[in-house]
Design an enzyme around this catalytic site. Structure first.
Site, PDB file in Angstrom:
ATOM      1  N   HIS A 169      -3.310  -3.793   3.562  1.00  0.00           N
ATOM      2  CA  HIS A 169      -3.050  -2.452   3.036  1.00  0.00           C
ATOM      3  C   HIS A 169      -2.476  -1.556   4.140  1.00  0.00           C
ATOM      4  O   HIS A 169      -3.068  -0.557   4.546  1.00  0.00           O
ATOM      5  CB  HIS A 169      -4.358  -1.877   2.505  1.00  0.00           C
ATOM      6  CG  HIS A 169      -4.206  -0.771   1.505  1.00  0.00           C
ATOM      7  ND1 HIS A 169      -3.612   0.425   1.816  1.00  0.00           N
ATOM      8  CD2 HIS A 169      -4.557  -0.690   0.201  1.00  0.00           C
ATOM      9  CE1 HIS A 169      -3.638   1.196   0.749  1.00  0.00           C
ATOM     10  NE2 HIS A 169      -4.192   0.544  -0.246  1.00  0.00           N
ATOM     11  N   GLU A 207       2.521  -2.712   1.329  1.00  0.00           N
ATOM     12  CA  GLU A 207       1.399  -3.653   1.401  1.00  0.00           C
ATOM     13  C   GLU A 207       1.800  -5.027   0.873  1.00  0.00           C
ATOM     14  O   GLU A 207       2.145  -5.176  -0.292  1.00  0.00           O
ATOM     15  CB  GLU A 207       0.241  -3.087   0.564  1.00  0.00           C
ATOM     16  CG  GLU A 207      -0.075  -1.610   0.836  1.00  0.00           C
ATOM     17  CD  GLU A 207      -0.862  -0.943  -0.282  1.00  0.00           C
ATOM     18  OE1 GLU A 207      -0.763   0.287  -0.436  1.00  0.00           O
ATOM     19  OE2 GLU A 207      -1.538  -1.673  -1.040  1.00  0.00           O
TER      20      GLU A 207
END
Ligand code: TA6
Length: 306
Positions: free
Chosen positions: A155, A259
């Site tokens: 992330h 991500e």
């Protein structure tokens, strides 16, 4: 002597130092990369309101999402890996070519089994190069009988001077789930994607490489991924920023999440088998703007490996 929270916090941080003000800092809480400095320039965004209490996920850097992406009926949003303390398997070590490497690991424990009753072992190898950060991940299923399925995603919060000036390549033609429009499915028509509003999209089956322009000090960031078929693009803009207690209302212009992950097609891991995936972030300067006619083919002029 009781380990104070501060001491705990202090011992939770591992630093890879390559010299020349090039460092990478990892917090054992979630094995979250909380800083990557190239010649003293920070490449990652961490909120000034981020929590480092060893409980909540760290708002920024590179949280490790596993075994669930998004909301989860059995456990915490984005899984438990980012809120669990990882083990430093191999402390930072300088390699013959001057790079610095460290290995982190996470295995099932009472907490993880209370949420997700499977045995697993993750090894997370980070290599700090001159202008690159390499992530090599192995997920192993030690069970003799049970398979399990999982999502996995890095992330990554990129630090940017102004997200409105960023452009992302490699998404044209890809289908995406738009979480800002009832998870409806669309197809990306733009050669380069820009972000000028609340954006939360899961792009599916994306190519192995994206270039993000206008990151720190006008440079470009190349994200090269392997065995991560999806790419999530996120910026909370103002409305969603206000909903997050660990994110400043004025911070959204200075971050962009790009991500790499396995989101729309979870991985099925059979007993005794392993899964590998990797990501390389490369910061580089390139005279060509993405719109200039002669950029084509130029952006790949920067070899990943010497
Ligand atoms: O990766 C994008 C996303 O799934 C968004 O939907 C948003 O929720 C973001 O993650 C942050 O999630 P978090 O659980 O860290 O607040």
């Amino acid at each position: 002597m009781a380990t104070t929270a501060a001491a705990m916090a202090a011992t939770s941080v591992v630093v890879l130092d390559r010299g020349n003000n090039t460092t990478c800092t990892i917090n054992l809480h979630g094995a979250t990369v909380v800083s990557w400095r190239v010649n003293n320039q920070e490449q990652l965004f961490v909120s000034k309101l981020a929590s480092f209490d060893g409980k909540k996920a760290i708002r920024g850097g590179i949280p490790f999402v596993f075994p669930q992406f998004g909301a989860w009926s059995f456990g915490p949003q984005h899984g438990f890996a980012r809120i669990t303390r990882w083990h430093l398997e191999r402390p930072p070590e300088r390699l013959h070519n001057g790079d610095v490497e460290a290995i982190f690991s996470l295995m099932d424990n009472d907490f993880t089994r209370s949420i997700w009753n499977y045995q697993f072992r993750i090894s997370y190898r980070l290599i700090l190069r001159e202008k690159e950060l390499h992530f090599h991940i192995g997920v192993y299923n030690p069970s003799k009988e049970l398979s399990f399925t999982f999502n996995m995603l890095l992330h990554t919060y990129l630090k940017v001077p102004d997200v409105r000036r960023c452009q992302i390549t490699g998404l044209q033609g890809c289908h995406f789930i738009d979480k800002t429009r009832e998870n409806s499915l669309y197809q990306e028509g733009r050669e380069v994607v820009t972000v000028n509003e609340w954006t939360d999209r899961i792009y599916q089956h994306t190519p192995q490489e994206h270039v993000i322009t206008n990151v720190v000090s006008g440079r470009k960031m190349r994200l090269h991924k392997y065995n991560f078929p999806d790419t999530v693009i996120w910026n909370p803009w103002i409305d969603r920023s206000r909903e997050m207690s660990d994110f400043g209302d004025d911070e959204f212009p200075n971050m962009l999440c790009v991500e790499a992950g396995n989101v729309t097609s979870p991985v099925i891991l059979l007993p005794g088998t392993a899964f590998e995936a990797s990501q390389i972030l490369q910061q580089f300067k390139c005279p060509y703007t993405i719109n200039s006619k002669n950029w084509r083919g130029k952006l790949t002029a920067f070899p990943l490996y010497d």
